[in-house]
Design a protein around this motif. Structure first.
Motif, PDB file in Angstrom:
ATOM      1  N   THR A   8       0.869  -1.309   0.050  1.00  0.00           N
ATOM      2  CA  THR A   8      -0.046   0.051   0.108  1.00  0.00           C
ATOM      3  C   THR A   8       0.927   1.151   0.104  1.00  0.00           C
ATOM      4  N   ASP A   9       0.340   2.234  -0.261  1.00  0.00           N
ATOM      5  CA  ASP A   9       1.039   3.607  -0.101  1.00  0.00           C
ATOM      6  C   ASP A   9       1.665   4.006   0.992  1.00  0.00           C
ATOM      7  N   GLN A  10       0.750   3.684   2.063  1.00  0.00           N
ATOM      8  CA  GLN A  10       1.296   3.727   3.500  1.00  0.00           C
ATOM      9  C   GLN A  10       2.528   3.014   3.842  1.00  0.00           C
ATOM     10  N   ASP A  11       2.527   1.602   3.318  1.00  0.00           N
ATOM     11  CA  ASP A  11       3.887   0.825   3.343  1.00  0.00           C
ATOM     12  C   ASP A  11       4.952   1.384   2.860  1.00  0.00           C
ATOM     13  N   GLN A  13       5.716   4.428   1.920  1.00  0.00           N
ATOM     14  CA  GLN A  13       6.086   5.644   2.867  1.00  0.00           C
ATOM     15  C   GLN A  13       6.730   5.374   3.904  1.00  0.00           C
ATOM     16  N   LEU A  14       6.275   4.469   4.845  1.00  0.00           N
ATOM     17  CA  LEU A  14       6.967   4.013   6.108  1.00  0.00           C
ATOM     18  C   LEU A  14       8.306   3.400   5.801  1.00  0.00           C
ATOM     19  N   ARG A  16      10.220   4.379   3.121  1.00  0.00           N
ATOM     20  CA  ARG A  16      10.997   5.551   2.666  1.00  0.00           C
ATOM     21  C   ARG A  16      11.373   6.370   3.881  1.00  0.00           C
ATOM     22  N   ASP A  17      10.461   6.264   5.100  1.00  0.00           N
ATOM     23  CA  ASP A  17      11.013   7.169   6.202  1.00  0.00           C
ATOM     24  C   ASP A  17      12.017   6.425   6.865  1.00  0.00           C
TER      25      ASP A  17
END
Length: 176
Positions: A8-11, A13-14, A16-17
């Motif tokens: 998912t987009d959230q995974d 982004q997590l 990359r952070d």
């Protein structure tokens, strides 16, 4: 067949952070050398000497009767205990010649080159690995060695040098 879950987009982004402060590492590994070629390398001797040594090797000569057991020979006039000393491993070969996979003709040339090399380098003991296989080289090599004037004795090699698939050869060396 197993289906991989999509991210998912959230995974994304997590992830990359989590790696945001990462930097590339310097290469500190030793590079691997390519594997050695399986092609046999020949001992470099002068071109004329092996040809001269082949004079001693006749395929028609049957001076040694091979019966399939231990191979042992001492040149007449030499100490009869030389074969026993070879059997015990009292002589360590300075060079090993592996004849596996060679034709009879090529094996004869390599053996001649080995004997010349031993003379040049003043080596008094060599190991000739003929293998078991069909037994052709196992029968030929002793008959070739008997014909060479610099061969003092030979015997089936001890276990750590190849046992029934190899011979330890004791040679005359020129005076230094």
């Amino acid at each position: 067949m197993r289906k991989t879950p999509s991210l998912t987009d959230q995974d994304i982004q997590l992830f990359r952070d989590a790696i945001s402060g990462a930097r590339p590492m310097a290469q500190d590994k030793i590079t691997l050398t390519p594997p050695r070629s399986k092609k046999k390398s020949a001992i470099k001797t002068s071109e004329s000497q092996p040809a001269a040594s082949l004079f001693y090797f006749s395929d028609e000569y049957e001076g040694y009767q091979f019966d399939g057991s231990t191979v042992s020979y001492v040149q007449p006039g030499e100490d009869p205990h030389l074969a026993k000393n070879l059997k015990r491993g009292e002589f360590q070969p300075g060079v090993v010649l592996d004849l596996h996979g060679l034709s009879q003709h090529d094996a004869k040339h390599e053996l001649a080159g080995l004997l010349d090399y031993c003379q040049q380098e003043h080596l008094n003991c060599a190991c000739v690995v003929h293998g078991k296989g069909s037994g052709l080289l196992a029968r030929r090599v002793p008959n070739w060695l008997i014909q060479h004037p610099n061969v003092r004795a030979f015997h089936t090699a001890p276990t750590h040098w190849g046992r029934d698939g190899a011979l330890l050869v004791l040679l005359k060396t020129p005076d230094k």
